[in-house]
Scaffold this motif. Structure first.
Motif, PDB file in Angstrom:
ATOM      1  N   TYR A  59      99.564  50.362  45.365  1.00 25.48           N
ATOM      2  CA  TYR A  59      99.790  49.025  44.809  1.00 25.48           C
ATOM      3  C   TYR A  59     101.291  48.743  44.764  1.00 25.48           C
ATOM      4  O   TYR A  59     102.108  49.654  44.590  1.00 25.48           O
ATOM      5  CB  TYR A  59      99.245  48.926  43.384  1.00 25.48           C
ATOM      6  N   LYS A  60     101.630  47.485  44.901  1.00 24.23           N
ATOM      7  CA  LYS A  60     103.014  47.030  44.736  1.00 24.23           C
ATOM      8  C   LYS A  60     103.100  46.150  43.494  1.00 24.23           C
ATOM      9  O   LYS A  60     102.264  45.265  43.297  1.00 24.23           O
ATOM     10  CB  LYS A  60     103.487  46.237  45.954  1.00 24.23           C
ATOM     11  N   VAL A  61     104.073  46.425  42.653  1.00 26.45           N
ATOM     12  CA  VAL A  61     104.295  45.614  41.454  1.00 26.45           C
ATOM     13  C   VAL A  61     105.116  44.388  41.835  1.00 26.45           C
ATOM     14  O   VAL A  61     106.099  44.486  42.586  1.00 26.45           O
ATOM     15  CB  VAL A  61     105.018  46.437  40.367  1.00 26.45           C
ATOM     16  N   GLY A 180     108.795  55.203  44.425  1.00 31.30           N
ATOM     17  CA  GLY A 180     109.976  54.348  44.518  1.00 31.30           C
ATOM     18  C   GLY A 180     110.104  53.504  43.266  1.00 31.30           C
ATOM     19  O   GLY A 180     109.651  53.873  42.181  1.00 31.30           O
ATOM     20  N   THR A 181     110.692  52.319  43.395  1.00 34.55           N
ATOM     21  CA  THR A 181     110.959  51.476  42.217  1.00 34.55           C
ATOM     22  C   THR A 181     109.827  50.525  41.879  1.00 34.55           C
ATOM     23  O   THR A 181     109.687  50.124  40.716  1.00 34.55           O
ATOM     24  CB  THR A 181     112.234  50.643  42.431  1.00 34.55           C
ATOM     25  N   ASP A 182     109.003  50.145  42.866  1.00 31.05           N
ATOM     26  CA  ASP A 182     108.033  49.084  42.591  1.00 31.05           C
ATOM     27  C   ASP A 182     106.648  49.345  43.166  1.00 31.05           C
ATOM     28  O   ASP A 182     105.861  48.409  43.328  1.00 31.05           O
ATOM     29  CB  ASP A 182     108.559  47.738  43.103  1.00 31.05           C
ATOM     30  N   ARG A 183     106.339  50.600  43.466  1.00 28.73           N
ATOM     31  CA  ARG A 183     105.013  50.895  43.996  1.00 28.73           C
ATOM     32  C   ARG A 183     104.340  52.007  43.190  1.00 28.73           C
ATOM     33  O   ARG A 183     104.999  52.810  42.542  1.00 28.73           O
ATOM     34  CB  ARG A 183     105.082  51.293  45.478  1.00 28.73           C
ATOM     35  N   ILE A 184     103.023  52.032  43.290  1.00 31.73           N
ATOM     36  CA  ILE A 184     102.210  53.021  42.582  1.00 31.73           C
ATOM     37  C   ILE A 184     101.222  53.609  43.569  1.00 31.73           C
ATOM     38  O   ILE A 184     100.546  52.868  44.294  1.00 31.73           O
ATOM     39  CB  ILE A 184     101.444  52.369  41.410  1.00 31.73           C
ATOM     40  N   ARG A 185     101.147  54.949  43.597  1.00 28.62           N
ATOM     41  CA  ARG A 185     100.191  55.619  44.477  1.00 28.62           C
ATOM     42  C   ARG A 185      99.096  56.285  43.630  1.00 28.62           C
ATOM     43  O   ARG A 185      99.378  56.907  42.615  1.00 28.62           O
ATOM     44  CB  ARG A 185     100.887  56.674  45.344  1.00 28.62           C
ATOM     45  N   ILE A 186      97.879  56.137  44.105  1.00 25.77           N
ATOM     46  CA  ILE A 186      96.717  56.706  43.427  1.00 25.77           C
ATOM     47  C   ILE A 186      95.989  57.611  44.409  1.00 25.77           C
ATOM     48  O   ILE A 186      95.698  57.194  45.539  1.00 25.77           O
ATOM     49  CB  ILE A 186      95.756  55.597  42.941  1.00 25.77           C
ATOM     50  N   GLU A 195      87.173  50.857  47.806  1.00 24.85           N
ATOM     51  CA  GLU A 195      86.917  49.460  47.430  1.00 24.85           C
ATOM     52  C   GLU A 195      86.308  49.368  46.037  1.00 24.85           C
ATOM     53  O   GLU A 195      86.597  48.436  45.281  1.00 24.85           O
ATOM     54  CB  GLU A 195      85.979  48.793  48.450  1.00 24.85           C
ATOM     55  N   ARG A 196      85.460  50.345  45.688  1.00 28.72           N
ATOM     56  CA  ARG A 196      84.857  50.349  44.346  1.00 28.72           C
ATOM     57  C   ARG A 196      85.923  50.530  43.276  1.00 28.72           C
ATOM     58  O   ARG A 196      85.853  49.931  42.198  1.00 28.72           O
ATOM     59  CB  ARG A 196      83.818  51.478  44.254  1.00 28.72           C
ATOM     60  N   ILE A 197      86.922  51.342  43.584  1.00 31.29           N
ATOM     61  CA  ILE A 197      87.988  51.605  42.611  1.00 31.29           C
ATOM     62  C   ILE A 197      88.897  50.385  42.467  1.00 31.29           C
ATOM     63  O   ILE A 197      89.237  49.987  41.351  1.00 31.29           O
ATOM     64  CB  ILE A 197      88.807  52.838  43.039  1.00 31.29           C
ATOM     65  N   THR A 198      89.294  49.784  43.592  1.00 29.28           N
ATOM     66  CA  THR A 198      90.198  48.631  43.504  1.00 29.28           C
ATOM     67  C   THR A 198      89.537  47.459  42.791  1.00 29.28           C
ATOM     68  O   THR A 198      90.218  46.668  42.137  1.00 29.28           O
ATOM     69  CB  THR A 198      90.668  48.198  44.906  1.00 29.28           C
ATOM     70  N   ALA A 199      88.210  47.349  42.894  1.00 29.33           N
ATOM     71  CA  ALA A 199      87.506  46.283  42.179  1.00 29.33           C
ATOM     72  C   ALA A 199      87.643  46.453  40.671  1.00 29.33           C
ATOM     73  O   ALA A 199      87.635  45.469  39.915  1.00 29.33           O
ATOM     74  CB  ALA A 199      86.029  46.274  42.576  1.00 29.33           C
ATOM     75  N   THR A 200      87.813  47.701  40.231  1.00 29.45           N
ATOM     76  CA  THR A 200      87.974  47.985  38.800  1.00 29.45           C
ATOM     77  C   THR A 200      89.244  47.351  38.245  1.00 29.45           C
ATOM     78  O   THR A 200      89.306  46.957  37.078  1.00 29.45           O
ATOM     79  CB  THR A 200      88.036  49.514  38.571  1.00 29.45           C
ATOM     80  N   PHE A 201      90.285  47.240  39.092  1.00 32.18           N
ATOM     81  CA  PHE A 201      91.573  46.726  38.626  1.00 32.18           C
ATOM     82  C   PHE A 201      91.723  45.219  38.793  1.00 32.18           C
ATOM     83  O   PHE A 201      92.738  44.643  38.407  1.00 32.18           O
ATOM     84  CB  PHE A 201      92.721  47.420  39.373  1.00 32.18           C
ATOM     85  N   ALA A 202      90.731  44.579  39.398  1.00 35.36           N
ATOM     86  CA  ALA A 202      90.850  43.140  39.644  1.00 35.36           C
ATOM     87  C   ALA A 202      90.635  42.330  38.369  1.00 35.36           C
ATOM     88  O   ALA A 202      91.063  41.178  38.276  1.00 35.36           O
ATOM     89  CB  ALA A 202      89.848  42.704  40.707  1.00 35.36           C
ATOM     90  N   ARG A 203      89.983  42.942  37.387  1.00 35.32           N
ATOM     91  CA  ARG A 203      89.679  42.215  36.144  1.00 35.32           C
ATOM     92  C   ARG A 203      90.846  42.287  35.158  1.00 35.32           C
ATOM     93  O   ARG A 203      91.390  43.350  34.904  1.00 35.32           O
ATOM     94  CB  ARG A 203      88.428  42.824  35.493  1.00 35.32           C
ATOM     95  N   THR A 346      99.718  44.003  43.656  1.00 36.94           N
ATOM     96  CA  THR A 346      99.224  43.626  44.977  1.00 36.94           C
ATOM     97  C   THR A 346      98.771  44.881  45.699  1.00 36.94           C
ATOM     98  O   THR A 346      99.515  45.865  45.789  1.00 36.94           O
ATOM     99  CB  THR A 346     100.327  42.938  45.803  1.00 36.94           C
ATOM    100  N   LEU A 347      97.556  44.848  46.212  1.00 35.61           N
ATOM    101  CA  LEU A 347      97.039  45.991  46.959  1.00 35.61           C
ATOM    102  C   LEU A 347      97.746  46.065  48.307  1.00 35.61           C
ATOM    103  O   LEU A 347      97.686  45.138  49.107  1.00 35.61           O
ATOM    104  CB  LEU A 347      95.531  45.851  47.147  1.00 35.61           C
ATOM    105  N   VAL A 348      98.429  47.177  48.551  1.00 43.60           N
ATOM    106  CA  VAL A 348      99.166  47.370  49.795  1.00 43.60           C
ATOM    107  C   VAL A 348      98.351  48.175  50.794  1.00 43.60           C
ATOM    108  O   VAL A 348      98.349  47.892  51.996  1.00 43.60           O
ATOM    109  CB  VAL A 348     100.510  48.091  49.515  1.00 43.60           C
ATOM    110  N   GLU A 349      97.621  49.163  50.297  1.00 42.68           N
ATOM    111  CA  GLU A 349      96.932  50.072  51.208  1.00 42.68           C
ATOM    112  C   GLU A 349      95.787  50.774  50.496  1.00 42.68           C
ATOM    113  O   GLU A 349      95.896  51.121  49.317  1.00 42.68           O
ATOM    114  CB  GLU A 349      97.933  51.120  51.730  1.00 42.68           C
ATOM    115  N   GLN A 350      94.686  50.956  51.185  1.00 41.34           N
ATOM    116  CA  GLN A 350      93.615  51.838  50.714  1.00 41.34           C
ATOM    117  C   GLN A 350      93.091  52.610  51.920  1.00 41.34           C
ATOM    118  O   GLN A 350      92.836  52.044  52.969  1.00 41.34           O
ATOM    119  CB  GLN A 350      92.505  51.069  50.012  1.00 41.34           C
ATOM    120  N   GLN A 351      92.965  53.908  51.752  1.00 38.06           N
ATOM    121  CA  GLN A 351      92.690  54.772  52.891  1.00 38.06           C
ATOM    122  C   GLN A 351      91.818  55.933  52.455  1.00 38.06           C
ATOM    123  O   GLN A 351      92.008  56.506  51.375  1.00 38.06           O
ATOM    124  CB  GLN A 351      94.017  55.287  53.463  1.00 38.06           C
TER     125      GLN A 351
END
Length: 359
Positions: A59-61, A180-186, A195-203, A346-351
């Motif tokens: 994710y990007k902040v 880095g300064t503005d990204r988060i890796r999970i 996709e199931r996980i990213t849907a959790t953060f949309a709310r 903002t979702l940058v990548e899911q792999q």
């Protein structure tokens, strides 16, 4: 059977690639206690990713959105201080991440600078640079260090929100780290449907401040029909019913700072928070008109506290208690801060990462 050298080399490269991807997020993972703990979790998760495979999400902040929000809050704070201090001014405007204003009286300029400095005392993320532009023109803007601290706070709040959402969803094996300064890796070992996980953060977490309706008891409203414009919500911890107005007088977007702490007299864990300029004005207006009434503070339509308004709250700072443990106070403070966070991510990548084959 002997494993071909090429296959063994390929598996080693895959394992090293996964380990490197896990270890990359932060160059100095062992700087402090939090970083040391994250380093241990990251190493453990790295091993699990090698054996189980899993998902990698980035994710990007939204740093630009944060700067706009900070500038808007600063303009509101400047206006409130000038208005309350009866200081004449003109040309108040947001420009290039800061605030410009013209104050003809030198004493007025000094008074404003002192007020803002006092409000930022002890909060490095709120430090301001004040520039005299001549002829009464003043420019106020966050220092570079303050802007970096704000972004770091937003990243940490986002991480806390992500961890809490995953915990609430029953996901326990996870690594969430700044990159880095503005990204988060999970990293999620064994999870093959990111996709199931990213849907959790949309709310969004819904934070609301609602007046208590005392026209009937909550129990009567719960068993019958609530008055028009009111509804019954349950307590966050005690599950007791509360009859509250449907309309919220304030919401999470009006909060710009929240943290756990301890009550001065009892030392009980509390959650303290502070409103931005707009929220401070709204809170002052609502509390002035409703002294003696209670208002409910709710997270996702669960009431965490319902204090009585003893007097007008004009300073914008509020402290709430609800027989919290320190962990609960920290969780409540995090949720208060994180109410609008999904809008900053903002979702940058899911792999999906495959497990390294066994030699």
């Amino acid at each position: 059977m002997t494993t071909p050298l090429r296959d063994r080399a390929t598996r080693l490269i895959v394992a090293l690639t996964i380990a490197t991807m896990i270890a990359q997020p932060r160059a100095a993972l062992a700087d402090g206690p939090l970083d040391k703990m994250r380093a241990k979790i990251t190493a453990f998760i790295g091993e699990k990713m090698q054996t189980l495979g899993g998902s990698r999400i980035v994710y990007k902040v939204d740093g630009d959105g944060l700067r706009e929000s900070v500038a808007t809050d600063l303009r509101d704070d400047v206006y409130k201080n000038l208005h309350d201090g009866h200081i004449a001014f003109s040309n108040l405007a947001i420009r290039d991440g800061g605030v410009d204003v013209k104050i003809a009286d030198a004493k007025g300029r000094d008074q404003l600078a002192r007020k803002l400095a006092s409000a930022a005392d002890g909060l490095p993320s709120h430090a301001l640079a004040v520039t005299d532009g001549g002829d009464g023109a003043v420019r106020l803007a966050p220092t570079d260090a303050a802007s970096a601290a704000r972004l770091s706070e937003l990243v940490e709040d986002s991480i806390a929100m992500i961890e809490q959402r995953l915990k609430d969803s029953g996901v326990k094996l996870v690594s969430v780290v700044p990159d880095g300064t503005d990204r988060i890796r999970i990293f999620l070992p064994g999870v093959t449907d990111p996709e199931r996980i990213t849907a959790t953060f949309a709310r969004k977490v819904k934070v609301s401040f609602r007046l208590i309706d005392a026209s009937m008891s909550p129990e009567q409203a719960q068993s019958g029909t609530p008055p028009e414009g009111s509804e019954v919500l349950l307590g966050f911890k005690d599950k007791r019913p509360y009859l509250v107005a449907k309309d919220s007088v304030l919401d999470g977007d009006d909060i710009n700072y929240a943290a756990p702490g301890f009550a001065a007299g009892t030392k009980d864990p509390v959650a303290s928070f502070r409103f931005n300029g707009r929220g401070t004005r709204r809170l002052a207006h609502v509390t002035e008109e409703n002294v003696g009434r209670s208002f409910a503070i709710a997270l996702d339509d669960k009431v965490i506290a319902a204090p009585v308004i003893r007097e007008p709250i004009t300073g914008g700072s509020v402290q709430i208690s609800g027989n919290f443990t320190l962990e609960e106070a920290n969780s409540v403070a995090m949720l208060l801060r994180a109410g609008a966070l999904p809008g900053h991510l903002t979702l940058v990548e899911q792999q999906v990462i495959q497990a390294a084959a066994k030699p």
